[in-house]
Design a protein around this motif. Structure first.
Motif, short mmCIF file in Angstrom:
data_model
loop_
_atom_site.label_atom_id
_atom_site.label_comp_id
_atom_site.label_asym_id
_atom_site.label_seq_id
_atom_site.Cartn_x
_atom_site.Cartn_y
_atom_site.Cartn_z
N LEU A 65 0.85 -1.18 0.00
CA LEU A 65 0.00 0.00 0.00
C LEU A 65 0.89 1.24 0.00
CD1 LEU A 65 -2.85 1.25 0.15
CD2 LEU A 65 -2.68 1.05 2.65
N LEU A 66 0.82 2.05 -1.07
CA LEU A 66 1.65 3.24 -1.19
C LEU A 66 1.01 4.44 -0.50
CD1 LEU A 66 2.85 2.97 -4.89
CD2 LEU A 66 4.01 2.20 -2.81
N TRP A 67 -0.30 4.59 -0.64
CA TRP A 67 -1.04 5.66 0.02
C TRP A 67 -2.50 5.28 0.09
CZ3 TRP A 67 -5.02 7.53 -2.80
CH2 TRP A 67 -4.91 7.56 -4.19
N HIS A 68 -3.19 5.91 1.02
CA HIS A 68 -4.63 5.73 1.11
C HIS A 68 -5.28 7.04 1.56
CE1 HIS A 68 -3.74 5.23 5.39
NE2 HIS A 68 -5.02 5.49 5.60
N SER A 73 -12.03 -0.60 -9.72
CA SER A 73 -10.58 -0.62 -9.57
C SER A 73 -9.95 -0.30 -10.91
CB SER A 73 -10.11 -1.99 -9.08
OG SER A 73 -10.62 -2.27 -7.80
N ARG A 74 -8.72 0.16 -10.87
CA ARG A 74 -8.03 0.55 -12.11
C ARG A 74 -6.56 0.14 -12.00
NH1 ARG A 74 -9.33 4.43 -15.92
NH2 ARG A 74 -11.07 5.08 -14.62
N VAL A 75 -6.07 -0.52 -13.04
CA VAL A 75 -4.66 -0.91 -13.13
C VAL A 75 -3.92 0.17 -13.91
CG1 VAL A 75 -3.05 -2.60 -14.09
CG2 VAL A 75 -5.18 -3.37 -13.04
N MET A 76 -2.71 0.48 -13.46
CA MET A 76 -1.88 1.44 -14.17
C MET A 76 -0.45 0.92 -14.19
SD MET A 76 -3.61 4.55 -12.12
CE MET A 76 -3.84 3.42 -10.79
N VAL A 77 0.24 1.13 -15.30
CA VAL A 77 1.65 0.81 -15.42
C VAL A 77 2.37 2.10 -15.76
CG1 VAL A 77 3.38 -0.48 -16.73
CG2 VAL A 77 1.22 -1.57 -16.13
N SER A 78 3.47 2.35 -15.07
CA SER A 78 4.25 3.56 -15.32
C SER A 78 5.73 3.27 -15.10
CB SER A 78 3.79 4.68 -14.38
OG SER A 78 4.56 5.84 -14.59
N ASP A 79 6.56 4.05 -15.78
CA ASP A 79 8.00 3.97 -15.54
C ASP A 79 8.49 5.22 -14.81
OD1 ASP A 79 7.75 5.80 -17.58
OD2 ASP A 79 9.24 4.88 -18.88
N ASP A 80 7.58 6.09 -14.41
CA ASP A 80 7.91 7.31 -13.69
C ASP A 80 7.85 7.05 -12.18
OD1 ASP A 80 8.07 9.83 -12.52
OD2 ASP A 80 6.49 10.71 -13.75
N PRO A 81 8.99 7.17 -11.48
CA PRO A 81 8.97 6.89 -10.03
C PRO A 81 8.11 7.88 -9.23
CG PRO A 81 11.17 7.58 -10.75
CD PRO A 81 10.32 7.49 -11.96
N THR A 82 7.78 9.03 -9.81
CA THR A 82 6.93 9.99 -9.11
C THR A 82 5.45 9.82 -9.43
OG1 THR A 82 7.13 11.67 -10.85
CG2 THR A 82 8.82 11.68 -9.12
N PHE A 83 5.14 8.83 -10.26
CA PHE A 83 3.75 8.62 -10.67
C PHE A 83 2.78 8.46 -9.50
CE2 PHE A 83 0.21 5.86 -11.91
CZ PHE A 83 -0.41 6.68 -12.84
N PRO A 84 3.08 7.66 -8.47
CA PRO A 84 2.11 7.52 -7.37
C PRO A 84 1.72 8.86 -6.74
CG PRO A 84 3.78 5.84 -7.19
CD PRO A 84 4.24 6.78 -8.27
N ASP A 85 2.70 9.76 -6.59
CA ASP A 85 2.40 11.08 -6.01
C ASP A 85 1.56 11.93 -6.96
OD1 ASP A 85 3.82 10.49 -3.68
OD2 ASP A 85 5.70 11.22 -4.54
N LYS A 86 1.83 11.81 -8.26
CA LYS A 86 1.05 12.55 -9.25
C LYS A 86 -0.36 11.99 -9.37
CE LYS A 86 5.05 13.55 -12.20
NZ LYS A 86 5.63 13.20 -13.51
N ALA A 87 -0.51 10.69 -9.22
CA ALA A 87 -1.81 10.05 -9.39
C ALA A 87 -2.74 10.26 -8.20
CB ALA A 87 -1.63 8.55 -9.64
N LYS A 88 -2.19 10.46 -7.02
CA LYS A 88 -3.02 10.56 -5.81
C LYS A 88 -4.11 11.64 -5.91
CE LYS A 88 -2.95 10.99 -0.83
NZ LYS A 88 -2.14 11.05 0.38
N THR A 131 -8.72 9.08 -17.40
CA THR A 131 -7.74 8.41 -18.25
C THR A 131 -6.79 9.43 -18.87
OG1 THR A 131 -9.30 6.63 -18.70
CG2 THR A 131 -7.42 6.84 -20.19
N ASP A 132 -7.31 10.54 -19.38
CA ASP A 132 -6.46 11.60 -19.91
C ASP A 132 -5.48 12.07 -18.85
OD1 ASP A 132 -7.86 11.57 -22.31
OD2 ASP A 132 -8.99 13.40 -21.88
N GLU A 133 -6.00 12.31 -17.67
CA GLU A 133 -5.16 12.84 -16.58
C GLU A 133 -4.07 11.86 -16.17
OE1 GLU A 133 -5.34 15.96 -15.60
OE2 GLU A 133 -7.10 16.36 -16.83
N LEU A 134 -4.40 10.58 -16.08
CA LEU A 134 -3.40 9.57 -15.69
C LEU A 134 -2.32 9.41 -16.77
CD1 LEU A 134 -5.71 6.91 -14.05
CD2 LEU A 134 -4.07 8.40 -12.88
N ILE A 135 -2.72 9.43 -18.03
CA ILE A 135 -1.75 9.33 -19.12
C ILE A 135 -0.82 10.55 -19.07
CG2 ILE A 135 -1.46 9.36 -21.64
CD1 ILE A 135 -2.39 6.61 -20.66
#
Length: 186
Positions: A56-59, A104-119, A145-149
């Motif tokens: 769990l990264l954040w809640h 629920s939604r699955v996401m794949v990213s190579d950006d290590p800051t993605f979890p902070d941006k997605a929150k 979806t636009d925002e997550l991409i």
């Protein structure tokens, strides 16, 4: 920007897409596999991450908000799965119940800051009424979806059960959105 693929999958074959995606992510150490979940209690996050090998990264807990009583699943969170770990089972976590997979939604990213941006994006998408900010900061048009991409997701995946073909109650509608500006997963 991104391409959307929609297709039907029989529910008994539900894990095929995420299992294939897990193996693809395991081959590249720069890729990270995330799932956004909604649950009734924080304990359900703990049980799920323990059983399926996630972290769990954040809640965010909406139970203490003024509108918290309206939420059937007042706790949201982002879980990361280490796909190189054989004990990790993101497909099992995603589909462990009908109610978990829906929403629920699955996401794949190579950006290590993605979890902070997605929150903030996932939080706003789940509960726009709880947005804290000025009217100028409030998104006018918002497509998750636009925002997550734009935040760095290489792809997103979700399932729905609406518009099932006649007599096909045992099917999911799968939505896979792939970032066209990136070619890591092709």
């Amino acid at each position: 920007m991104y391409s959307t693929y929609k297709f039907w999958r029989k529910k008994p074959d539900e894990k095929h897409m995420l299992t294939a995606l897990r193996h693809q992510v395991a081959q590249d150490a720069s890729l990270h596999f995330y799932i956004f979940f909604k649950f009734e209690t924080l304990q359900k996050f703990s049980d799920m991450t323990h059983q399926y090998g996630g972290a769990l990264l954040w809640h965010k807990d909406f139970t203490d908000t003024p509108l918290g009583f309206l939420f059937r699943k007042p706790i949201i969170g982002l879980v990361e799965f280490d796909c190189s770990d054989p004990k990790s089972d993101p497909a099992g976590a995603f589909f462990h119940s009908l109610n978990t997979a829906l929403g629920s939604r699955v996401m794949v990213s190579d950006d290590p800051t993605f979890p902070d941006k997605a929150k903030p994006l996932l939080t706003y998408d789940y509960s726009p009424a709880t947005f804290i900010g000025t009217e100028e900061e409030k998104p006018k048009t918002f497509n998750i979806t636009d925002e997550l991409i734009n935040a760095g997701a290489l792809l997103t995946y979700r399932v729905e059960i609406y518009d099932q073909p006649v007599g096909k109650a045992s099917y999911w509608m799968e939505f896979l959105c792939v970032n066209d500006s990136r070619d890591e997963l092709y």
